[in-house]
Design a protein around this motif. Structure first.
Motif, PDB file in Angstrom:
ATOM      1  N   ARG A 230       0.829  -1.209   0.000  1.00 12.03           N
ATOM      2  CA  ARG A 230       0.000   0.000   0.000  1.00 12.03           C
ATOM      3  C   ARG A 230       0.862   1.258   0.000  1.00 12.03           C
ATOM      4  NH1 ARG A 230      -2.886  -2.931   3.977  1.00 12.03           N
ATOM      5  NH2 ARG A 230      -1.937  -1.609   5.603  1.00 12.03           N
ATOM      6  N   ALA A 231       1.925   1.258   0.807  1.00 12.99           N
ATOM      7  CA  ALA A 231       2.782   2.441   0.870  1.00 12.99           C
ATOM      8  C   ALA A 231       3.532   2.655  -0.438  1.00 12.99           C
ATOM      9  CB  ALA A 231       3.762   2.314   2.036  1.00 12.99           C
ATOM     10  N   TYR A 232       3.984   1.566  -1.067  1.00  9.78           N
ATOM     11  CA  TYR A 232       4.743   1.688  -2.308  1.00  9.78           C
ATOM     12  C   TYR A 232       3.878   2.226  -3.438  1.00  9.78           C
ATOM     13  CZ  TYR A 232       8.064   0.488  -5.992  1.00  9.78           C
ATOM     14  OH  TYR A 232       8.932   0.547  -7.049  1.00  9.78           O
ATOM     15  N   ALA A 233       2.589   1.967  -3.364  1.00  2.95           N
ATOM     16  CA  ALA A 233       1.681   2.496  -4.383  1.00  2.95           C
ATOM     17  C   ALA A 233       1.567   4.006  -4.326  1.00  2.95           C
ATOM     18  CB  ALA A 233       0.294   1.860  -4.221  1.00  2.95           C
ATOM     19  N   ALA A 234       1.971   4.608  -3.211  1.00  2.00           N
ATOM     20  CA  ALA A 234       1.882   6.065  -3.055  1.00  2.00           C
ATOM     21  C   ALA A 234       3.195   6.760  -3.395  1.00  2.00           C
ATOM     22  CB  ALA A 234       1.478   6.410  -1.617  1.00  2.00           C
ATOM     23  N   ARG A 235       4.145   6.073  -4.050  1.00  3.78           N
ATOM     24  CA  ARG A 235       5.428   6.708  -4.377  1.00  3.78           C
ATOM     25  C   ARG A 235       5.188   7.897  -5.311  1.00  3.78           C
ATOM     26  NH1 ARG A 235       4.671   1.982  -6.949  1.00  3.78           N
ATOM     27  NH2 ARG A 235       5.030   1.855  -9.214  1.00  3.78           N
ATOM     28  N   ARG A 236       5.976   8.932  -5.110  1.00  8.15           N
ATOM     29  CA  ARG A 236       5.762  10.169  -5.870  1.00  8.15           C
ATOM     30  C   ARG A 236       6.960  11.097  -5.671  1.00  8.15           C
ATOM     31  NH1 ARG A 236       2.863   9.903  -1.319  1.00  8.15           N
ATOM     32  NH2 ARG A 236       2.979  11.608   0.199  1.00  8.15           N
ATOM     33  N   VAL A 237       6.965  12.179  -6.433  1.00  8.72           N
ATOM     34  CA  VAL A 237       7.950  13.253  -6.305  1.00  8.72           C
ATOM     35  C   VAL A 237       7.213  14.514  -5.898  1.00  8.72           C
ATOM     36  CG1 VAL A 237       9.659  14.671  -7.513  1.00  8.72           C
ATOM     37  CG2 VAL A 237       9.492  12.222  -8.009  1.00  8.72           C
ATOM     38  N   VAL A 238       7.702  15.184  -4.880  1.00  7.42           N
ATOM     39  CA  VAL A 238       7.065  16.388  -4.358  1.00  7.42           C
ATOM     40  C   VAL A 238       8.048  17.542  -4.494  1.00  7.42           C
ATOM     41  CG1 VAL A 238       6.014  17.484  -2.353  1.00  7.42           C
ATOM     42  CG2 VAL A 238       5.695  15.030  -2.737  1.00  7.42           C
ATOM     43  N   VAL A 239       7.589  18.658  -5.055  1.00  7.04           N
ATOM     44  CA  VAL A 239       8.392  19.865  -5.205  1.00  7.04           C
ATOM     45  C   VAL A 239       7.814  20.929  -4.284  1.00  7.04           C
ATOM     46  CG1 VAL A 239       9.172  21.647  -6.799  1.00  7.04           C
ATOM     47  CG2 VAL A 239       8.969  19.283  -7.573  1.00  7.04           C
TER      48      VAL A 239
END
Length: 377
Positions: A230-239
């Motif tokens: 579940r946590a890996y599905a929320a991977r992202r890049v935040v600026v």
């Protein structure tokens, strides 16, 4: 050391030690000893301090050693008192909000006591009153009440350590976080409570937080894979843009990928950082990451154009006045030499012209209109 101290104390409390006595005299006669010396009249604390001084092998004066020990003991006792006071504070806050929840009529008018939100209104009112009394935000008041409830109901042994002054408030909050997600009555809470109570107050907060995570992971071993998915599905890049023209770029990914990424980045930066490199290792890492992500030097390199907006009135002194028939012409040039070396390829000479004077609009739709003849905007 303990044996030597006990022998010293025995010698102090036995005035007949080392004295030749007549044959038949009973040295253990309690009546004789009581008549000679009352043990309660002897203060052995100075001798204990001297014994500790001798054991430590300190080279400073005995008085300074004793003063230091007194200060250290006072600091430790004060910290324990702070911990006990904070536990009492949390308990009182929780009880105040619980009383308001059980008796909403103390804050809510009679006609609204039966309303669905009467309990919530009463709890909010109690939190607001405590907020005004303690000068603490109402949200913090409710958080502390929740922490006390979790500790008392789900982690009673940890709460006992906190109430006794052994554990601090920060460590108690770590324990509350570790218990989050466990329902009341969960049998795993007993194991969690026992493990945390045996550890809390004996290590630093950082170490305790790490151990608490490990203990909880052991209790949820069968759920770790599902949680990671579940946590890996929320991977992202935040600026996130911050002050001074700087920005944070955050990458949320798995711990394994993050370790691989940093290892390669660090190894590459250390190769590039030679003896004549003016940049720090952190700066080299940052520049290397930017070069990788922007693709500098490759066919897919990202291009950036810097656009500078100049207020029209600030350029009034550099406007070239032409005959009334042609109106005003404004020209702004940005030569490549003003660009930074890293952006020189993407920056070029740019010019901006104002619209003819007969036009009713200006560049960007804002700013003063240019008028013919008068020479003033």
């Amino acid at each position: 050391m303990a044996d030597a101290f006990d022998a010293m104390r025995a010698g102090l409390l036995d005035p007949l030690a080392g004295i030749e006595l007549p044959i038949g005299f009973d040295r253990s006669d309690a009546a004789v000893r009581d008549r000679v010396l009352d043990p309660s009249d002897v203060d052995v604390s100075p001798f204990e301090s001297d014994a500790w001084f001798e054991f430590s092998g300190a080279s400073g004066p005995v008085d300074a050693f004793a003063e230091l020990r007194a200060a250290l003991d006072a600091a430790e006792q004060a910290q324990c008192a702070v911990n006990r006071a904070m536990a009492a504070h949390l308990d009182a806050v929780a009880r105040a909000l619980a009383v308001a929840a059980r008796n909403p009529a103390v804050y809510v008018r009679p006609h609204a006591v039966t309303a669905p939100d009467a309990v919530e209104l009463a709890v909010r009112a109690a939190a607001a009153e405590l907020s005004m009394r303690l000068q603490v935000p109402a949200g913090t008041i409710r958080n502390r009440a929740h922490e006390a409830t979790v500790l008392q109901q789900r982690l009673p042994r940890v709460w006992a350590r906190f109430a006794d002054g052994v554990a601090g408030y920060v460590d108690a909050r770590v324990a509350v976080d570790a218990a989050t997600g466990f329902e009341a009555g969960d049998p795993r809470l007993t194991e969690l409570d026992g493990a945390l109570s045996a550890l809390i107050g004996t290590v630093t907060t950082t170490r305790f937080r790490q151990q608490a995570r490990t203990i909880r992971a052991g209790l949820e071993r069968e759920q770790l894979e599902a949680r990671h998915t579940r946590a890996y599905a929320a991977r992202r890049v935040v600026v996130e843009h911050v002050d001074d023209g700087m920005t944070w770029v955050s990458l949320y990914t798995s711990r394994v990928d993050a370790a691989r990424l940093y290892a390669r980045l660090d190894a590459t930066a250390r190769i590039q950082a030679g003896p004549d490199e003016p940049r720090t290792l952190d700066q080299v890492r940052a520049d290397t990451a930017v070069r990788w992500l922007t693709g500098d030097g490759g066919p897919t390199a990202a291009r950036a154009e810097v656009i500078v907006t100049v207020p029209m009135l600030s350029l009034a002194g550099s406007i070239l006045r032409l005959p009334p028939s042609t109106g005003w012409v404004l020209s702004i040039s940005r030569p490549p030499g003003n660009c930074s070396p890293t952006h020189r390829r993407s920056c070029g000479s740019r010019s901006t012209r104002s619209r003819p004077p007969h036009s009713r609009s200006t560049a960007h739709g804002t700013g003063p209109r240019m008028r013919n003849g008068s020479g003033s905007p």
